[in-house]
Design an enzyme around this catalytic site. Structure first.
Site, PDB file in Angstrom:
ATOM      1  N   GLU A  68       7.168  11.940  11.159  1.00  0.00           N
ATOM      2  CA  GLU A  68       7.297  12.555   9.825  1.00  0.00           C
ATOM      3  C   GLU A  68       5.939  12.873   9.215  1.00  0.00           C
ATOM      4  O   GLU A  68       5.863  13.527   8.177  1.00  0.00           O
ATOM      5  CB  GLU A  68       8.123  11.640   8.907  1.00  0.00           C
ATOM      6  CG  GLU A  68       7.398  10.432   8.322  1.00  0.00           C
ATOM      7  CD  GLU A  68       7.191   9.277   9.297  1.00  0.00           C
ATOM      8  OE1 GLU A  68       7.461   9.441  10.501  1.00  0.00           O
ATOM      9  OE2 GLU A  68       6.743   8.216   8.856  1.00  0.00           O
ATOM     10  N   CYS A  82       8.251   2.896  13.249  1.00  0.00           N
ATOM     11  CA  CYS A  82       7.243   1.894  12.923  1.00  0.00           C
ATOM     12  C   CYS A  82       7.892   0.639  12.325  1.00  0.00           C
ATOM     13  O   CYS A  82       8.560  -0.085  13.051  1.00  0.00           O
ATOM     14  CB  CYS A  82       6.167   2.516  12.038  1.00  0.00           C
ATOM     15  SG  CYS A  82       4.626   1.616  12.157  1.00  0.00           S
ATOM     16  N   HIS A 134       4.708   7.846  13.831  1.00  0.00           N
ATOM     17  CA  HIS A 134       5.309   8.474  12.643  1.00  0.00           C
ATOM     18  C   HIS A 134       5.442   9.995  12.809  1.00  0.00           C
ATOM     19  O   HIS A 134       4.583  10.736  12.304  1.00  0.00           O
ATOM     20  CB  HIS A 134       4.419   8.225  11.426  1.00  0.00           C
ATOM     21  CG  HIS A 134       4.362   6.819  10.972  1.00  0.00           C
ATOM     22  ND1 HIS A 134       5.158   6.326   9.967  1.00  0.00           N
ATOM     23  CD2 HIS A 134       3.595   5.786  11.370  1.00  0.00           C
ATOM     24  CE1 HIS A 134       4.878   5.048   9.768  1.00  0.00           C
ATOM     25  NE2 HIS A 134       3.936   4.705  10.610  1.00  0.00           N
TER      26      HIS A 134
HETATM   27  N1  GLN Z   1       2.576  -3.158  10.376  1.00  0.00           N
HETATM   28  C1  GLN Z   1       3.765  -2.855   9.621  1.00  0.00           C
HETATM   29  C2  GLN Z   1       4.823  -3.968   9.804  1.00  0.00           C
HETATM   30  O1  GLN Z   1       4.635  -4.849  10.566  1.00  0.00           O
HETATM   31  C3  GLN Z   1       4.356  -1.514  10.048  1.00  0.00           C
HETATM   32  C4  GLN Z   1       3.416  -0.406   9.667  1.00  0.00           C
HETATM   33  C5  GLN Z   1       4.083   0.933   9.515  1.00  0.00           C
HETATM   34  O2  GLN Z   1       5.286   1.045   9.345  1.00  0.00           O
HETATM   35  N2  GLN Z   1       3.243   1.964   9.484  1.00  0.00           N
HETATM   36  O3  GLN Z   1       5.811  -3.937   9.169  1.00  0.00           O
END
Ligand code: GLN
Length: 209
Positions: free
Chosen positions: A173, A80, A171
């Protein structure tokens, strides 16, 4: 003994650490460049990429990670926000580590309220279904060079890898299965223990703290 590090400046590092422990790996939480020497691999967790980017620069760990990858000494998995930091291109922003040939766009699936999950098989990772959690997730708009697509969700690339780096919009995890962690451990040249499931709280990602 080499191990796997989890960048522990901000975001969901504890959840990655817990999954690695379930896989028989004793993780090291990384905050400084010196600590990277013990790591065959490094997980950059989800969180807030703008915040992580500043903290990495302040701790002088961004260049250390990029150099270690480029000299073939370190494998990286970005989840992410971590995927945003790893990509060679970020839509409307400067790239950070630029360690995988992929272009990524922040928040492409919508706001926090548009967060969603899916249960799918990701054949490159495992033949068991994976519960994938997307939280204000980025989407990969294109890959090139040696980067391979691992998974697509809603017509958007959601996971990709090259020989040293994996990026996932979601994710693993925060799910019960350990397959993504096992896959990364093996990619780093280490051996996971054989159990495949972690104790799981389906709503853990909704905690406030
Ligand atoms: N939207 C977040 C970003 O741009 C990432 C979100 C996440 O890691 N769950 O950094």
């Amino acid at each position: 003994m080499p191990t796997i590090g989890v960048l522990a400046l901000q975001g969901g590092f504890r959840e990655h650490g817990a999954h690695l422990r379930e896989c028989g790996i004793d993780p090291v939480y990384i905050r400084d460049p010196d600590e990277l020497a013990r790591c065959a691999g490094l997980i950059i967790p989800g969180g807030e990429s703008s915040c992580l980017r500043r903290l990495m620069a302040a701790n002088h760990i961004d260049d250390a990670i990029a150099d270690a990858v480029k000299s073939g000494k370190l494998y990286v998995w970005g989840t992410c926000a971590g995927a945003i930091l790893a990509a060679a291109q970020v839509v409307d922003e400067q790239p950070c580590l630029a360690i995988i040939d992929a272009c990524i766009a922040r928040n492409v699936f919508g706001s926090q309220l548009d967060s969603f999950t899916e249960d799918v098989v990701v054949p490159a990772i495992s033949d068991a279904p994976q519960h994938l959690v997307y939280i204000r997730a980025p989407g990969i708009t294109k890959v090139w060079g040696t980067t391979r697509i691992l998974h697509t969700a809603h017509d958007t690339i959601a996971a990709a890898e090259n020989d040293q780096v994996i990026i996932t919009s979601f994710h693993p995890e925060l799910a019960q299965t350990l397959d993504f962690h096992r896959y990364f451990i093996k990619k780093c040249g280490l051996t996971p223990k054989s159990e495949r499931h972690a104790p799981w709280d389906r709503m853990s990602w909704m905690r406030n703290s």
